[in-house]
Design a protein around this motif. Structure first.
Motif, short mmCIF file in Angstrom:
data_model
loop_
_atom_site.label_atom_id
_atom_site.label_comp_id
_atom_site.label_asym_id
_atom_site.label_seq_id
_atom_site.Cartn_x
_atom_site.Cartn_y
_atom_site.Cartn_z
N ASN A 91 17.07 67.34 11.72
CA ASN A 91 16.64 66.33 10.39
C ASN A 91 15.62 67.35 10.01
OD1 ASN A 91 18.16 64.06 9.57
ND2 ASN A 91 16.76 62.64 11.23
N LEU A 92 15.25 68.60 10.76
CA LEU A 92 14.25 69.89 10.18
C LEU A 92 15.11 71.24 10.30
CD1 LEU A 92 11.65 68.81 14.00
CD2 LEU A 92 11.62 68.59 10.95
N ILE A 93 16.09 71.17 11.09
CA ILE A 93 17.26 72.40 10.39
C ILE A 93 17.70 72.58 9.33
CG2 ILE A 93 18.48 73.76 11.65
CD1 ILE A 93 17.54 73.03 14.68
N LEU A 94 18.92 71.29 9.03
CA LEU A 94 19.21 71.92 8.20
C LEU A 94 18.84 70.72 6.77
CD1 LEU A 94 22.26 69.54 10.21
CD2 LEU A 94 21.72 72.18 9.89
N ASP A 95 18.99 71.55 5.40
CA ASP A 95 18.79 71.24 4.17
C ASP A 95 19.50 70.14 3.73
OD1 ASP A 95 21.10 72.69 2.81
OD2 ASP A 95 20.43 74.14 2.96
N ASP A 153 27.65 67.95 6.57
CA ASP A 153 28.73 69.00 6.91
C ASP A 153 29.07 68.39 8.06
OD1 ASP A 153 29.19 70.21 4.63
OD2 ASP A 153 27.95 72.68 5.36
N ASN A 154 30.37 69.12 8.85
CA ASN A 154 30.61 69.16 10.22
C ASN A 154 29.85 70.18 11.12
OD1 ASN A 154 32.46 66.28 9.25
ND2 ASN A 154 34.06 67.70 9.35
N ILE A 155 28.95 69.69 11.63
CA ILE A 155 27.93 70.67 12.47
C ILE A 155 28.04 70.27 14.16
CG2 ILE A 155 25.51 71.61 12.84
CD1 ILE A 155 26.78 72.63 10.27
#
Length: 238
Positions: free
Chosen positions: A193-197, A203-205
């Motif tokens: 929740n902090l890193i991804l926009d 997306d599959n991460i």
């Protein structure tokens, strides 16, 4: 949370304890008020090896945060290594009494209570429910089914379980430091929740957090949290 509310998070790693204090602003976002840390070697390879050292490090990090933020801290959330986490996928169908009255917020809350009604493995405890998607009776997926007209809806969610013994030990360690446990969050879930926009959240991460003594792994299929684990790092001997 409402405007002005304060939330405190503790990350207890291999080399240090970090404390973050945030406050909810008028835009429904959490603003960082203070960030402190204290060296600590009470956890090695993801295992608690010195409870007193961890407790003292938490006390120091919290004390510094209180001085920096100019407030008294009584409780906090803590992160949990993936090795202590189990993720269970579940779904339930919630029937609606009156299709034309619309789905109520109470119906949504009741569905979340239903989806967590699983057989919990021995030695595990539920710490969170992550609704992934809601599907109306016509097959339409919605983020929030409240006020939608439907005779039923399906909720798909992940139930996050933690090792009871680890939770008990960490709760006692926090109490030694004068802090109550608000809740527990898997490390990679907090980082996601902090890193991804906003676009990347669908997306599959796979997230890799390479720390001082461990690698934390988190795998996400869109909004679905599917896997997490902790891999100890081997030290090279000269």
């Amino acid at each position: 949370m409402t405007t002005g509310d304060i939330i405190v998070g503790l990350d207890i790693g291999t080399s240090k304890v970090s404390a973050i204090v945030g406050g909810m602003n008028n835009f429904n976002q959490i603003e960082i008020i203070s960030s402190t840390k204290c060296k600590c070697k009470g956890i090695q390879k993801g295992k608690i090896v010195d409870e007193d050292e961890i407790s003292l490090a938490i006390s120091k990090a919290i004390q510094d945060a209180e001085e920096e933020a100019n407030l008294k801290i009584h409780s906090a959330y803590i992160t949990v290594p993936g090795k202590y986490i189990t993720i269970v996928q579940n779904s339930v169908i919630k029937e609606i009494k009156d299709k034309y009255a619309g789905i109520s917020a109470k119906d949504v809350s009741a569905s979340i209570m239903q989806v967590k009604d699983i057989e919990i493995p021995e030695g595990k405890a539920i710490i969170d429910i992550l609704p992934e998607k809601f599907i109306l009776d016509n097959g339409q997926e919605v983020e929030n089914p409240a006020l939608c007209l439907s005779s039923s809806f399906t909720i798909q969610a992940q139930i996050i379980l933690v090792d009871k013994e680890y939770m008990k030990k960490m709760s006692l360690i926090l109490k030694k430091a004068g802090i109550e446990l608000d809740g527990m969050v898997p490390i990679t879930l907090a980082e996601r929740n902090l890193i991804l926009d906003r676009n990347e959240l669908n997306d599959n991460i796979m997230l890799l957090d390479i720390g001082a003594g461990n690698i934390e792994i988190g795998v996400f299929e869109g909004k679905k949290f599917v896997y997490t684990n902790t891999i100890p790092l081997r030290r090279r001997h000269n």
